[in-house]
Write a protein that holds these residues in place. Structure first.
Motif, PDB file in Angstrom:
ATOM      1  N   THR A  30       0.827  -1.211   0.000  1.00 10.72           N
ATOM      2  CA  THR A  30       0.000   0.000   0.000  1.00 10.72           C
ATOM      3  C   THR A  30       0.861   1.261   0.000  1.00 10.72           C
ATOM      4  OG1 THR A  30      -1.624  -1.230   1.279  1.00 10.72           O
ATOM      5  CG2 THR A  30      -1.924   1.143   1.190  1.00 10.72           C
ATOM      6  N   SER A  31       1.962   1.229   0.762  1.00  9.00           N
ATOM      7  CA  SER A  31       2.820   2.423   0.841  1.00  9.00           C
ATOM      8  C   SER A  31       3.371   2.781  -0.538  1.00  9.00           C
ATOM      9  CB  SER A  31       3.944   2.220   1.855  1.00  9.00           C
ATOM     10  OG  SER A  31       4.887   1.277   1.384  1.00  9.00           O
ATOM     11  N   VAL A  32       3.775   1.772  -1.300  1.00  7.40           N
ATOM     12  CA  VAL A  32       4.313   2.022  -2.645  1.00  7.40           C
ATOM     13  C   VAL A  32       3.189   2.476  -3.581  1.00  7.40           C
ATOM     14  CG1 VAL A  32       5.360   0.925  -4.678  1.00  7.40           C
ATOM     15  CG2 VAL A  32       6.203   0.388  -2.397  1.00  7.40           C
ATOM     16  N   PHE A  33       2.072   1.778  -3.509  1.00  9.29           N
ATOM     17  CA  PHE A  33       0.965   2.067  -4.425  1.00  9.29           C
ATOM     18  C   PHE A  33       0.419   3.478  -4.203  1.00  9.29           C
ATOM     19  CE2 PHE A  33      -3.388   1.649  -6.091  1.00  9.29           C
ATOM     20  CZ  PHE A  33      -3.088   1.160  -7.365  1.00  9.29           C
ATOM     21  N   LEU A  34       0.259   3.861  -2.940  1.00 17.01           N
ATOM     22  CA  LEU A  34      -0.280   5.206  -2.664  1.00 17.01           C
ATOM     23  C   LEU A  34       0.749   6.299  -2.955  1.00 17.01           C
ATOM     24  CD1 LEU A  34      -2.565   4.850   0.490  1.00 17.01           C
ATOM     25  CD2 LEU A  34      -3.172   4.802  -1.925  1.00 17.01           C
ATOM     26  N   ALA A  35       2.032   6.013  -2.701  1.00 12.92           N
ATOM     27  CA  ALA A  35       3.078   6.991  -3.042  1.00 12.92           C
ATOM     28  C   ALA A  35       3.079   7.218  -4.556  1.00 12.92           C
ATOM     29  CB  ALA A  35       4.444   6.500  -2.567  1.00 12.92           C
ATOM     30  N   ALA A  36       2.946   6.136  -5.320  1.00 17.28           N
ATOM     31  CA  ALA A  36       2.922   6.247  -6.785  1.00 17.28           C
ATOM     32  C   ALA A  36       1.652   6.953  -7.262  1.00 17.28           C
ATOM     33  CB  ALA A  36       3.016   4.863  -7.414  1.00 17.28           C
ATOM     34  N   THR A  37       0.528   6.671  -6.578  1.00 14.01           N
ATOM     35  CA  THR A  37      -0.730   7.339  -6.923  1.00 14.01           C
ATOM     36  C   THR A  37      -0.587   8.848  -6.722  1.00 14.01           C
ATOM     37  OG1 THR A  37      -1.947   5.406  -6.157  1.00 14.01           O
ATOM     38  CG2 THR A  37      -3.223   7.423  -6.419  1.00 14.01           C
ATOM     39  N   ALA A  38       0.000   9.216  -5.593  1.00 20.03           N
ATOM     40  CA  ALA A  38       0.193  10.641  -5.305  1.00 20.03           C
ATOM     41  C   ALA A  38       1.085  11.271  -6.366  1.00 20.03           C
ATOM     42  CB  ALA A  38       0.815  10.803  -3.914  1.00 20.03           C
ATOM     43  N   CYS A  39       2.166  10.575  -6.732  1.00 16.75           N
ATOM     44  CA  CYS A  39       3.095  11.097  -7.740  1.00 16.75           C
ATOM     45  C   CYS A  39       2.384  11.257  -9.090  1.00 16.75           C
ATOM     46  CB  CYS A  39       4.287  10.155  -7.859  1.00 16.75           C
ATOM     47  SG  CYS A  39       5.473  10.656  -9.093  1.00 16.75           S
ATOM     48  N   ALA A  40       1.575  10.252  -9.460  1.00 14.94           N
ATOM     49  CA  ALA A  40       0.848  10.306 -10.737  1.00 14.94           C
ATOM     50  C   ALA A  40      -0.143  11.471 -10.742  1.00 14.94           C
ATOM     51  CB  ALA A  40       0.119   8.984 -10.974  1.00 14.94           C
ATOM     52  N   LEU A  41      -0.812  11.686  -9.605  1.00 13.83           N
ATOM     53  CA  LEU A  41      -1.761  12.804  -9.509  1.00 13.83           C
ATOM     54  C   LEU A  41      -1.038  14.140  -9.625  1.00 13.83           C
ATOM     55  CD1 LEU A  41      -4.165  11.554  -6.671  1.00 13.83           C
ATOM     56  CD2 LEU A  41      -4.712  11.814  -9.097  1.00 13.83           C
ATOM     57  N   GLN A  42       0.139  14.225  -8.997  1.00 15.19           N
ATOM     58  CA  GLN A  42       0.914  15.479  -9.076  1.00 15.19           C
ATOM     59  C   GLN A  42       1.339  15.758 -10.518  1.00 15.19           C
ATOM     60  OE1 GLN A  42       3.759  14.154  -6.258  1.00 15.19           O
ATOM     61  NE2 GLN A  42       2.333  14.428  -4.561  1.00 15.19           N
ATOM     62  N   LEU A  43       1.783  14.696 -11.225  1.00  9.82           N
ATOM     63  CA  LEU A  43       2.164  14.868 -12.635  1.00  9.82           C
ATOM     64  C   LEU A  43       0.949  15.305 -13.464  1.00  9.82           C
ATOM     65  CD1 LEU A  43       4.423  11.697 -13.049  1.00  9.82           C
ATOM     66  CD2 LEU A  43       5.190  14.053 -13.356  1.00  9.82           C
ATOM     67  N   SER A  44      -0.215  14.718 -13.139  1.00  9.11           N
ATOM     68  CA  SER A  44      -1.438  15.037 -13.880  1.00  9.11           C
ATOM     69  C   SER A  44      -1.893  16.476 -13.627  1.00  9.11           C
ATOM     70  CB  SER A  44      -2.588  14.108 -13.472  1.00  9.11           C
ATOM     71  OG  SER A  44      -2.155  12.787 -13.523  1.00  9.11           O
ATOM     72  N   PHE A  45      -1.891  16.886 -12.350  1.00  7.25           N
ATOM     73  CA  PHE A  45      -2.283  18.262 -12.019  1.00  7.25           C
ATOM     74  C   PHE A  45      -1.334  19.253 -12.680  1.00  7.25           C
ATOM     75  CE2 PHE A  45      -4.278  16.537  -7.907  1.00  7.25           C
ATOM     76  CZ  PHE A  45      -5.539  16.480  -8.494  1.00  7.25           C
ATOM     77  N   SER A  46      -0.057  18.876 -12.651  1.00  7.44           N
ATOM     78  CA  SER A  46       0.971  19.715 -13.264  1.00  7.44           C
ATOM     79  C   SER A  46       0.674  19.905 -14.755  1.00  7.44           C
ATOM     80  CB  SER A  46       2.313  19.007 -13.088  1.00  7.44           C
ATOM     81  OG  SER A  46       3.311  19.891 -12.793  1.00  7.44           O
ATOM     82  N   TYR A  47       0.315  18.823 -15.410  1.00 10.41           N
ATOM     83  CA  TYR A  47       0.003  18.850 -16.846  1.00 10.41           C
ATOM     84  C   TYR A  47      -1.243  19.689 -17.099  1.00 10.41           C
ATOM     85  CZ  TYR A  47      -0.921  17.066 -21.567  1.00 10.41           C
ATOM     86  OH  TYR A  47      -1.141  16.947 -22.915  1.00 10.41           O
ATOM     87  N   ALA A  48      -2.236  19.555 -16.188  1.00 12.64           N
ATOM     88  CA  ALA A  48      -3.479  20.320 -16.342  1.00 12.64           C
ATOM     89  C   ALA A  48      -3.223  21.816 -16.209  1.00 12.64           C
ATOM     90  CB  ALA A  48      -4.505  19.853 -15.303  1.00 12.64           C
ATOM     91  N   ILE A  49      -2.278  22.166 -15.345  1.00 13.61           N
ATOM     92  CA  ILE A  49      -1.948  23.584 -15.154  1.00 13.61           C
ATOM     93  C   ILE A  49      -1.196  24.110 -16.374  1.00 13.61           C
ATOM     94  CG2 ILE A  49      -0.544  25.203 -13.773  1.00 13.61           C
ATOM     95  CD1 ILE A  49      -1.196  23.278 -11.356  1.00 13.61           C
ATOM     96  N   ASP A  50      -0.193  23.335 -16.803  1.00 21.25           N
ATOM     97  CA  ASP A  50       0.607  23.721 -17.964  1.00 21.25           C
ATOM     98  C   ASP A  50       1.177  22.454 -18.604  1.00 21.25           C
ATOM     99  OD1 ASP A  50       2.458  24.576 -19.789  1.00 21.25           O
ATOM    100  OD2 ASP A  50       3.385  26.069 -18.476  1.00 21.25           O
ATOM    101  N   PRO A  51       0.738  22.127 -19.834  1.00 20.09           N
ATOM    102  CA  PRO A  51       1.191  20.874 -20.458  1.00 20.09           C
ATOM    103  C   PRO A  51       2.716  20.780 -20.639  1.00 20.09           C
ATOM    104  CG  PRO A  51      -0.701  21.758 -21.610  1.00 20.09           C
ATOM    105  CD  PRO A  51      -0.258  22.812 -20.642  1.00 20.09           C
ATOM    106  N   ALA A  52       3.418  21.912 -20.477  1.00 19.04           N
ATOM    107  CA  ALA A  52       4.884  21.849 -20.564  1.00 19.04           C
ATOM    108  C   ALA A  52       5.461  21.080 -19.378  1.00 19.04           C
ATOM    109  CB  ALA A  52       5.466  23.253 -20.594  1.00 19.04           C
ATOM    110  N   PHE A  53       4.705  21.055 -18.280  1.00 19.58           N
ATOM    111  CA  PHE A  53       5.136  20.314 -17.094  1.00 19.58           C
ATOM    112  C   PHE A  53       4.225  19.100 -16.949  1.00 19.58           C
ATOM    113  CE2 PHE A  53       5.753  24.871 -15.975  1.00 19.58           C
ATOM    114  CZ  PHE A  53       7.131  24.881 -15.840  1.00 19.58           C
TER     115      PHE A  53
END
Lengths: 212, 96
Positions: A136-159
């Motif tokens: 769970t620790s790995v899966f949720l850490a990866a989920t958080a990272c994926a969400l951060q990458l996604s939010f970042s992309y939503a804000i500016d696709p360059a990131f």
């Protein structure tokens, strides 16, 4: 990462690091100090050893669950944070701006999610609980990272990365990497229970008023 | 200051790491990890670092072994020194 995301990552991380420092200051047992330092150093080298998973990808231990099982969530948070800082500052593994998010995902989310699972699973099924906590620790850490990458992309696709790609791919690979984390974490705990059972008694419960 | 059992544990960890590193170079060294794989597939590259780190993890077995031992010692010493100060302060406060 979009600046607003990594700045937020640093902000949240600093709050939790402060809480962890206060908590460890209150509960630390002098006798546990060498064990805590060696455990952290051991997690550092273990993180360097990537193991192959399917599809030409590799994964490596985070160690948050192992540290949580052995020391409790706050000490785990603190030592994984120190490991991540040293990786970033001395070995250039992970940038300084991303460090806040790395701490948030691996040290904080990793430790707290592992602790939640360990606390929920009955003592009778302790080893299963430890395996589940590690996964769970790995899966949720990866989920958080994926969400951060996604939010970042939503804000500016360059990131960042489009969420429809980032979330499923990160979760699929880390669902498998989590199994590796589970096997290694459980294996080390079983090994320590045999060769050094006293190390399993250093955990500081997170409940209010609990001492070392 | 540090009990013998911890020195033995440290040596055991370094030996396990040295062995594990053989498997790492045999199976994993040239492959990306989970996050790097997703980033590569999507053409994302890490930006120029604002901090130039003095070491890296090394490109070959000896380099990585050296990096691992340095990292082991740095992590150990930083945490040991910090936690020892914190623990001493706590026990002094409790004595008062």
């Amino acid at each position: 990462m979009a600046p607003v995301i990594w700045i937020l990552g640093w902000a949240v991380s600093l709050i939790f690091i402060a809480l962890a420092v206060l908590r460890v200051n209150k509960t630390i047992d002098e006798k546990a100090v060498p064990f805590m330092a060696i455990l952290a150093a051991g997690i550092f080298v273990a993180q360097m050893l990537n193991f192959p998973i399917i599809g030409g990808t590799t994964g490596h231990l985070i160690g948050a669950a192992l540290a949580t099982v052995l020391l409790g969530p706050w000490a785990a948070m603190l030592i994984i944070t120190v490991i991540l800082i040293i990786q970033g500052l001395i070995f250039g593994d992970g940038g300084i701006t991303a460090l806040g998010l790395n701490i948030l995902n691996m040290a904080i989310i990793g430790s707290l999610s592992a602790w939640a699972i360990i606390s929920l699973v009955p003592k009778k099924y302790e080893m299963t609980g430890i395996f589940a906590a590690a996964w769970t620790s790995v899966f949720l850490a990866a989920t958080a990272c994926a969400l951060q990458l996604s939010f970042s992309y939503a804000i500016d696709p360059a990131f960042g990365i489009d969420g429809t790609i980032a979330i499923p791919t990160m979760l699929a690979s880390h669902a498998i990497i989590g199994l590796g984390e589970g096997v290694i974490t459980t294996g080390i705990v079983v090994f320590l229970a045999k060769v050094a059972p006293e190390t399993l008694k250093m955990r500081v419960p997170s409940e209010k008023g609990a001492g070392a | 200051m540090i009990e013998r059992k911890y020195l033995i544990a440290s040596v055991a960890i370094i030996v396990a790491f040295a062995i594990g590193l053989v498997a790492f170079f045999a199976f994993s060294a040239d492959k990306p990890d989970g996050l790097e794989d997703v980033m590569e597939d999507n053409g994302i590259e890490e930006g120029e670092p604002i901090w130039q780190a003095p070491f890296d993890y090394g490109d070959d077995y000896m380099g990585a072994l050296f990096a691992g031992i340095i990292g082991f010692l740095v992590v150990f010493l930083v945490l040991f020194a910090y936690l020892r100060i914190v623990a001493k302060r706590k026990s002094n406060e409790e004595k008062k």
